[in-house]
Design a protein around this motif. Structure first.
Motif, PDB file in Angstrom:
ATOM      1  N   GLY A   1       0.806  -1.215   0.000  1.00  0.00           N
ATOM      2  CA  GLY A   1       0.000   0.000   0.000  1.00  0.00           C
ATOM      3  C   GLY A   1       0.839   1.266   0.000  1.00  0.00           C
ATOM      4  O   GLY A   1       0.383   2.322  -0.457  1.00  0.00           O
ATOM      5  N   LEU A   2       2.075   1.172   0.504  1.00  0.00           N
ATOM      6  CA  LEU A   2       2.959   2.339   0.498  1.00  0.00           C
ATOM      7  C   LEU A   2       3.353   2.753  -0.912  1.00  0.00           C
ATOM      8  O   LEU A   2       3.858   3.865  -1.121  1.00  0.00           O
ATOM      9  N   LEU A   3       3.115   1.884  -1.909  1.00  0.00           N
ATOM     10  CA  LEU A   3       3.386   2.263  -3.293  1.00  0.00           C
ATOM     11  C   LEU A   3       2.452   3.391  -3.736  1.00  0.00           C
ATOM     12  O   LEU A   3       2.807   4.175  -4.618  1.00  0.00           O
ATOM     13  N   VAL A   4       1.247   3.452  -3.140  1.00  0.00           N
ATOM     14  CA  VAL A   4       0.326   4.564  -3.418  1.00  0.00           C
ATOM     15  C   VAL A   4       0.878   5.838  -2.798  1.00  0.00           C
ATOM     16  O   VAL A   4       0.906   6.911  -3.421  1.00  0.00           O
ATOM     17  N   THR A   5       1.343   5.729  -1.546  1.00  0.00           N
ATOM     18  CA  THR A   5       1.923   6.882  -0.864  1.00  0.00           C
ATOM     19  C   THR A   5       3.175   7.374  -1.589  1.00  0.00           C
ATOM     20  O   THR A   5       3.388   8.580  -1.734  1.00  0.00           O
ATOM     21  N   ALA A   6       3.992   6.428  -2.047  1.00  0.00           N
ATOM     22  CA  ALA A   6       5.226   6.802  -2.747  1.00  0.00           C
ATOM     23  C   ALA A   6       4.921   7.606  -4.002  1.00  0.00           C
ATOM     24  O   ALA A   6       5.648   8.553  -4.333  1.00  0.00           O
ATOM     25  N   TYR A   7       3.862   7.240  -4.700  1.00  0.00           N
ATOM     26  CA  TYR A   7       3.487   7.986  -5.893  1.00  0.00           C
ATOM     27  C   TYR A   7       3.140   9.427  -5.526  1.00  0.00           C
ATOM     28  O   TYR A   7       3.574  10.373  -6.197  1.00  0.00           O
ATOM     29  N   ALA A   8       2.354   9.601  -4.453  1.00  0.00           N
ATOM     30  CA  ALA A   8       1.982  10.955  -4.027  1.00  0.00           C
ATOM     31  C   ALA A   8       3.215  11.763  -3.638  1.00  0.00           C
ATOM     32  O   ALA A   8       3.309  12.964  -3.953  1.00  0.00           O
ATOM     33  N   VAL A   9       4.163  11.112  -2.968  1.00  0.00           N
ATOM     34  CA  VAL A   9       5.406  11.792  -2.610  1.00  0.00           C
ATOM     35  C   VAL A   9       6.163  12.195  -3.876  1.00  0.00           C
ATOM     36  O   VAL A   9       6.712  13.307  -3.965  1.00  0.00           O
ATOM     37  N   GLY A  10       6.169  11.311  -4.867  1.00  0.00           N
ATOM     38  CA  GLY A  10       6.823  11.633  -6.125  1.00  0.00           C
ATOM     39  C   GLY A  10       6.201  12.820  -6.831  1.00  0.00           C
ATOM     40  O   GLY A  10       6.902  13.642  -7.431  1.00  0.00           O
ATOM     41  N   VAL A  11       4.874  12.925  -6.752  1.00  0.00           N
ATOM     42  CA  VAL A  11       4.188  14.070  -7.354  1.00  0.00           C
ATOM     43  C   VAL A  11       4.646  15.362  -6.697  1.00  0.00           C
ATOM     44  O   VAL A  11       4.966  16.357  -7.374  1.00  0.00           O
ATOM     45  N   VAL A  12       4.688  15.363  -5.364  1.00  0.00           N
ATOM     46  CA  VAL A  12       5.053  16.578  -4.619  1.00  0.00           C
ATOM     47  C   VAL A  12       6.514  16.960  -4.869  1.00  0.00           C
ATOM     48  O   VAL A  12       6.834  18.132  -5.097  1.00  0.00           O
ATOM     49  N   ILE A  13       7.416  15.967  -4.840  1.00  0.00           N
ATOM     50  CA  ILE A  13       8.836  16.253  -5.072  1.00  0.00           C
ATOM     51  C   ILE A  13       9.078  16.642  -6.530  1.00  0.00           C
ATOM     52  O   ILE A  13       9.841  17.567  -6.830  1.00  0.00           O
ATOM     53  N   GLY A  14       8.417  15.936  -7.423  1.00  0.00           N
ATOM     54  CA  GLY A  14       8.668  16.156  -8.838  1.00  0.00           C
ATOM     55  C   GLY A  14       8.119  17.453  -9.383  1.00  0.00           C
ATOM     56  O   GLY A  14       8.630  17.970 -10.383  1.00  0.00           O
ATOM     57  N   ALA A  15       7.089  17.999  -8.740  1.00  0.00           N
ATOM     58  CA  ALA A  15       6.446  19.200  -9.277  1.00  0.00           C
ATOM     59  C   ALA A  15       7.424  20.362  -9.470  1.00  0.00           C
ATOM     60  O   ALA A  15       7.563  20.883 -10.587  1.00  0.00           O
ATOM     61  N   PRO A  16       8.137  20.809  -8.421  1.00  0.00           N
ATOM     62  CA  PRO A  16       9.063  21.937  -8.653  1.00  0.00           C
ATOM     63  C   PRO A  16      10.257  21.544  -9.526  1.00  0.00           C
ATOM     64  O   PRO A  16      10.734  22.363 -10.320  1.00  0.00           O
ATOM     65  N   LEU A  17      10.734  20.291  -9.390  1.00  0.00           N
ATOM     66  CA  LEU A  17      11.885  19.874 -10.191  1.00  0.00           C
ATOM     67  C   LEU A  17      11.557  19.855 -11.683  1.00  0.00           C
ATOM     68  O   LEU A  17      12.320  20.375 -12.509  1.00  0.00           O
ATOM     69  N   MET A  18      10.407  19.268 -12.036  1.00  0.00           N
ATOM     70  CA  MET A  18      10.035  19.194 -13.445  1.00  0.00           C
ATOM     71  C   MET A  18       9.614  20.561 -13.971  1.00  0.00           C
ATOM     72  O   MET A  18       9.775  20.855 -15.157  1.00  0.00           O
ATOM     73  N   ALA A  19       9.054  21.396 -13.097  1.00  0.00           N
ATOM     74  CA  ALA A  19       8.717  22.755 -13.524  1.00  0.00           C
ATOM     75  C   ALA A  19       9.974  23.510 -13.936  1.00  0.00           C
ATOM     76  O   ALA A  19       9.989  24.230 -14.946  1.00  0.00           O
ATOM     77  N   MET A  20      11.046  23.341 -13.165  1.00  0.00           N
ATOM     78  CA  MET A  20      12.310  23.993 -13.516  1.00  0.00           C
ATOM     79  C   MET A  20      12.920  23.375 -14.771  1.00  0.00           C
ATOM     80  O   MET A  20      13.453  24.088 -15.632  1.00  0.00           O
TER      81      MET A  20
END
Length: 400
Positions: free
Chosen positions: A53-72
């Protein structure tokens, strides 16, 4: 003698929006489909179901971390090229999920896949708004995000059924195929669009200091928290309160997803009419429906009817919120739109936590909708503050 340009702005929704919606469909499917495959994934990778089930949480964490990185990373790219690159990340990530031999590599692949989530949806929303007729910008965004809601109606249950038949790894191969189709559609249907002028990333991120932008993002997070504070526990709530069997609950969730889709389309029209009134009215309606749900959830028919209306109202505020953030983030719409989607995922996670508080204290499931109603009312108060902020420091907005 040179003649003045007679080119008229578009009057119809561009077909390119279908390509953007297809990408959102794939993103929505991969985010949640693993929930229906947890026993299969856990057994194959040799972990417990809670660990899977933590694979769902990991995806959400990836969204939050990836947002500013991919925006840049995509800030100076032509927007069509950025969308194609993000679809490439999405395809590779899902193929990596399908091939992952260990739990750790599966976790890493999920996080990598999530990096494309917020940036694709954020840039896609801006592209849709820019391609649409001036009086239908929010409707264009809503149509793009319809791919996300349809994923909950068709993609997630379909992917789950396919995984049970062909194996969970083939589900991720199939989702990668959806990404390939979406990428081809972007290539063929989305016109070339220049990159937005970016003087420096420091100036881009300075837009996040604007009260109007921050309040808009806060409302997005609260709208998601209100929804997921109840949605997370909807299955046991319906089973305990209405005595619904698993098949009936599945049907109810499908109808709830239909409500999401209708709400997104309605919200686009309301946002083109008046963003602020659409948000304020939507939050109040959500709160009232959740209060009603504390009673109506006791019977199957009234519970399902309330869920459909709640789904409509919950997603009717999404397009107005996204449009507001874009309008207020002058000079950095891609960045603001991308981070706003990350805020939505933060709201999803915090909502699940907040909804579980009364349950951990021994309360029954009828108390959970009160939590969602309270968060919706807090979002309404924030909308009032945002309106006051507009009067104190007005900015030109495209859809006010």
């Amino acid at each position: 003698m040179n003649q003045p340009s007679t080119q008229m702005p578009p009057t119809r929704m561009p077909v390119a929006i279908l390509a953007l919606a297809a990408g959102c469909f794939g993103i929505g499917t991969t985010e949640f489909v693993v929930m229906g495959l947890l026993p299969d994934v856990a057994g194959d990778l040799g972990v417990t179901i809670p660990q899977a089930g933590l694979l769902v949480t990991a995806y959400a964490v990836g969204v939050v971390i990836g947002a500013p990185l991919m925006a840049m990373a995509t800030a100076r790219l032509p927007r069509k090229g950025a969308l194609l690159g993000l679809m490439g990340v999405f395809i590779l990530g899902n193929l990596a999920c399908a091939a992952a031999p260990t739990y750790g590599l599966m976790m890493a692949a999920r996080i990598f896949t999530a990096f494309a989530h917020a940036a694709f949806m954020g840039i896609g929303a801006v592209v849709a708004a820019d391609l649409a007729p001036p009086n239908k910008r929010a409707q264009a965004m809503a149509l793009t995000l319809t791919g996300l809601t349809i994923a909950n109606v068709l993609g997630v249950p379909g992917g789950t059924a396919f995984g049970h038949w062909a194996g969970w790894r083939m589900t991720f191969v199939g989702v990668a195929g959806i990404g390939a189709v979406a990428g081809l559609a972007v290539l063929l249907l989305v016109p070339k669009m220049p990159a937005l002028k970016v003087q420096s990333m420091a100036r881009e991120f300075a837009v996040l200091k604007r009260p109007q932008v921050l309040l808009g993002m806060a409302m997005s997070a609260m709208s998601a928290a209100s929804l997921f504070s109840v949605y997370t526990y909807i299955t046991p709530l319906l089973a305990s309160n209405a005595g619904m069997a698993a098949a009936a609950i599945t049907a109810a969730l499908v109808l709830f997803g239909v409500g999401f889709t209708l709400g997104g389309l309605i919200g686009g029209r309301l946002a083109d009419w008046h963003q602020m009134r659409a948000m304020q009215g939507g939050f109040v309606v959500v709160a009232l429906l959740l209060v009603l749900f504390t009673v109506s959830s006791g019977h199957m028919v009234t519970a399902i009817a309330t869920m459909i209306l709640w789904g409509i109202a919950s997603f009717a505020v999404v397009a107005p919120l996204q449009m507001r953030v874009i309008d207020k983030a002058h000079g950095a719409p891609n960045l603001a739109s991308t981070i706003n989607h990350a805020g939505f995922n933060i709201g999803c996670a915090s909502g699940a936590f907040l909804g579980g508080i009364p349950l951990s204290l021994g309360a029954d499931y009828t108390t959970v909708p009160w939590v969602g109603a309270g968060i919706a009312l807090l979002a309404f108060v924030t909308a009032l503050l945002a309106e006051r902020s507009d009067r104190a420091a007005p900015l030109p907005a495209a859809a006010e």
